[in-house]
Write a protein that holds these residues in place. Structure first.
Motif, mmCIF file in Angstrom:
data_model
loop_
_atom_site.group_PDB
_atom_site.id
_atom_site.type_symbol
_atom_site.label_atom_id
_atom_site.label_comp_id
_atom_site.label_asym_id
_atom_site.label_seq_id
_atom_site.Cartn_x
_atom_site.Cartn_y
_atom_site.Cartn_z
ATOM 1 N N VAL A 270 -31.913 -15.931 16.449
ATOM 2 C CA VAL A 270 -33.002 -15.134 17.777
ATOM 3 C C VAL A 270 -33.609 -13.383 17.052
ATOM 4 C CG1 VAL A 270 -33.055 -14.486 20.143
ATOM 5 C CG2 VAL A 270 -31.600 -16.277 18.870
ATOM 6 N N ILE A 271 -34.774 -14.050 16.438
ATOM 7 C CA ILE A 271 -35.421 -12.343 16.161
ATOM 8 C C ILE A 271 -36.009 -11.791 17.557
ATOM 9 C CG2 ILE A 271 -36.691 -10.950 14.395
ATOM 10 C CD1 ILE A 271 -34.913 -12.652 13.319
ATOM 11 N N VAL A 272 -35.455 -10.742 17.894
ATOM 12 C CA VAL A 272 -34.967 -9.103 18.721
ATOM 13 C C VAL A 272 -36.110 -8.365 18.495
ATOM 14 C CG1 VAL A 272 -34.713 -8.505 21.210
ATOM 15 C CG2 VAL A 272 -33.230 -10.304 20.264
ATOM 16 N N VAL A 296 -31.654 -7.179 15.599
ATOM 17 C CA VAL A 296 -32.184 -6.922 16.703
ATOM 18 C C VAL A 296 -32.196 -4.702 16.555
ATOM 19 C CG1 VAL A 296 -30.575 -7.594 18.405
ATOM 20 C CG2 VAL A 296 -29.903 -4.945 17.543
ATOM 21 N N PRO A 297 -33.222 -4.715 16.899
ATOM 22 C CA PRO A 297 -33.744 -3.195 16.564
ATOM 23 C C PRO A 297 -32.598 -1.733 16.403
ATOM 24 C CG PRO A 297 -34.842 -4.186 18.092
ATOM 25 C CD PRO A 297 -33.934 -4.645 18.315
ATOM 26 N N SER A 298 -32.707 -1.018 15.068
ATOM 27 C CA SER A 298 -31.531 -0.344 15.154
ATOM 28 C C SER A 298 -31.668 0.675 16.156
ATOM 29 C CB SER A 298 -32.033 0.980 13.848
ATOM 30 O OG SER A 298 -31.585 1.975 13.501
ATOM 31 N N LYS A 305 -25.255 -5.977 22.138
ATOM 32 C CA LYS A 305 -23.662 -6.780 22.117
ATOM 33 C C LYS A 305 -23.028 -6.250 23.385
ATOM 34 C CE LYS A 305 -19.384 -6.628 19.900
ATOM 35 N NZ LYS A 305 -18.357 -6.137 19.238
ATOM 36 N N SER A 306 -23.600 -5.972 24.216
ATOM 37 C CA SER A 306 -22.609 -5.863 25.654
ATOM 38 C C SER A 306 -23.286 -7.125 26.223
ATOM 39 C CB SER A 306 -22.669 -4.737 26.010
ATOM 40 O OG SER A 306 -22.336 -4.244 27.327
ATOM 41 N N LEU A 307 -24.705 -7.326 26.386
ATOM 42 C CA LEU A 307 -25.460 -7.396 27.351
ATOM 43 C C LEU A 307 -24.935 -9.075 26.851
ATOM 44 C CD1 LEU A 307 -29.234 -6.152 26.989
ATOM 45 C CD2 LEU A 307 -26.955 -6.631 28.760
ATOM 46 N N LEU A 308 -25.049 -9.881 26.125
ATOM 47 C CA LEU A 308 -24.373 -11.227 25.405
ATOM 48 C C LEU A 308 -23.028 -11.250 25.421
ATOM 49 C CD1 LEU A 308 -26.110 -11.043 21.038
ATOM 50 C CD2 LEU A 308 -27.023 -12.534 23.392
#
Length: 321
Positions: A270-272, A296-298, A305-308
């Motif tokens: 999954v490329i965000v 994910v973007p820098s 991580k928290s959202l996941l």
């Protein structure tokens, strides 16, 4: 008695005898008309007779007699009797004469002018919000009508009969219908649900959301390109796409709905590209391939991580690019 006296008496007697005979028709006529006849003997034996010496015919009808005293003047022309006119409001008064013709210099109006559109020719009409039309591979529904500053917009409602037979489809940025250009800004819920033929779908740049269940159950879908304008991926949008291996989330995306990618058992990457995601709902990545990772973007690693974790997808590995 002298001769003169005798002659005078004979004369008188003869006159009297003639009077009696001649007066009988007049007496008879007088008796029929109840008009007394007066005979006056003048001295000297003269008798008054009607002027001109004519005797009126007793058999003549009174109706045929010319009224006394009525005299027609020479060269007198009698006016014709006044023409009887129909009342103003009667049907006869409102109807023109059959032989009436238009006055010189006027143009007669045809009895009937046909304004019907010839068969086979369709006059374009403006569509209203909610109206649908089908062209190419898709069925569309009007979202907004055109204004002075913005074009009209539509969303995809489903696949046309032709579209259902395709294995690869691209959703364009816009579509033209009856001389009007519409921007394609949405994919409605269940638009592609359970289609078994499609293996590849590309979403156009003007699409801003992917509706609920839009691609659910597409068991042959292995590749999807989400357009750069998409901000929301709603619940169950790609659930059950068992052959989907990779998905790229565009830079404008802010929301991923509940179970959006649930049961995508082949999903590996999954490329965000977005730094704006504020919510990933529960089970958005439930039952994905073991070892699936997210890039994910820098500077956004801790946030995502928290959202996941809240979405019960803590097994997904995070990488920063």
């Amino acid at each position: 008695m002298n001769k003169k006296t005798i002659a005078l008496m004979l004369s008188f007697s003869m006159v009297l005898s003639g009077m009696g005979i001649n007066a009988m028709p007049e007496k008879a006529a007088a008796a029929d008309k109840d008009i007394p006849v007066g005979l006056e003997l003048a001295t000297g034996g003269s008798i008054d007779t009607p002027t001109g010496g004519s005797i009126e015919n007793p058999d003549q009808s009174e109706e045929t007699k010319e009224p006394a005293g009525e005299t027609t003047k020479p060269n007198e022309t009698k006016e014709p009797a006044e023409e009887t006119k129909a009342p103003e409001n009667s049907p006869a008064a409102s109807q023109p004469a059959a032989s009436e013709t238009p006055a010189a210099g006027t143009t007669a109006t045809p009895a009937a002018v046909s304004t019907a559109t010839p068969a086979g020719i369709t006059t374009p009409t403006a569509l209203n919000v909610g109206d649908r039309f089908t062209t190419g591979n898709f069925i569309y529904s009007v979202l907004t009508t055109a204004t002075d500053t913005a074009k009209a917009t539509v969303k995809i409602r489903g696949l046309s009969a032709e579209g259902k037979t395709k294995t690869s489809l691209t959703i364009a940025a816009s579509v033209k219908w009856q001389a009007t250009e519409y921007l394609i800004t949405g994919i409605n819920e269940k638009s592609f649900k359970n289609n078994k033929n499609l293996t590849s779908v590309k979403v156009g740049k003007n699409v801003t959301y992917i509706g609920k269940y839009a691609f659910q159950g597409m068991t042959s879908l292995s590749s999807v390109t989400i357009g750069s304008g998409v901000t929301k991926i709603k619940k169950y949008a790609f659930a059950g796409c068992k052959k989907l291996r990779k998905v790229t989330i565009p830079a404008k995306t802010t929301f991923i709905g509940e179970k959006a990618f649930q049961n995508c058992k082949a999903l590996k990457a999954v490329i965000v590209n977005s730094k704006k995601i504020s919510k990933i709902n529960s089970n958005a990545f439930r039952y994905v391939k073991s070892g699936c990772y997210m890039v994910v973007p820098s500077g956004k690693k801790n946030t995502y991580k928290s959202l996941l974790q809240r979405a019960k997808a803590s097994k997904i590995k995070l990488y920063v690019y």
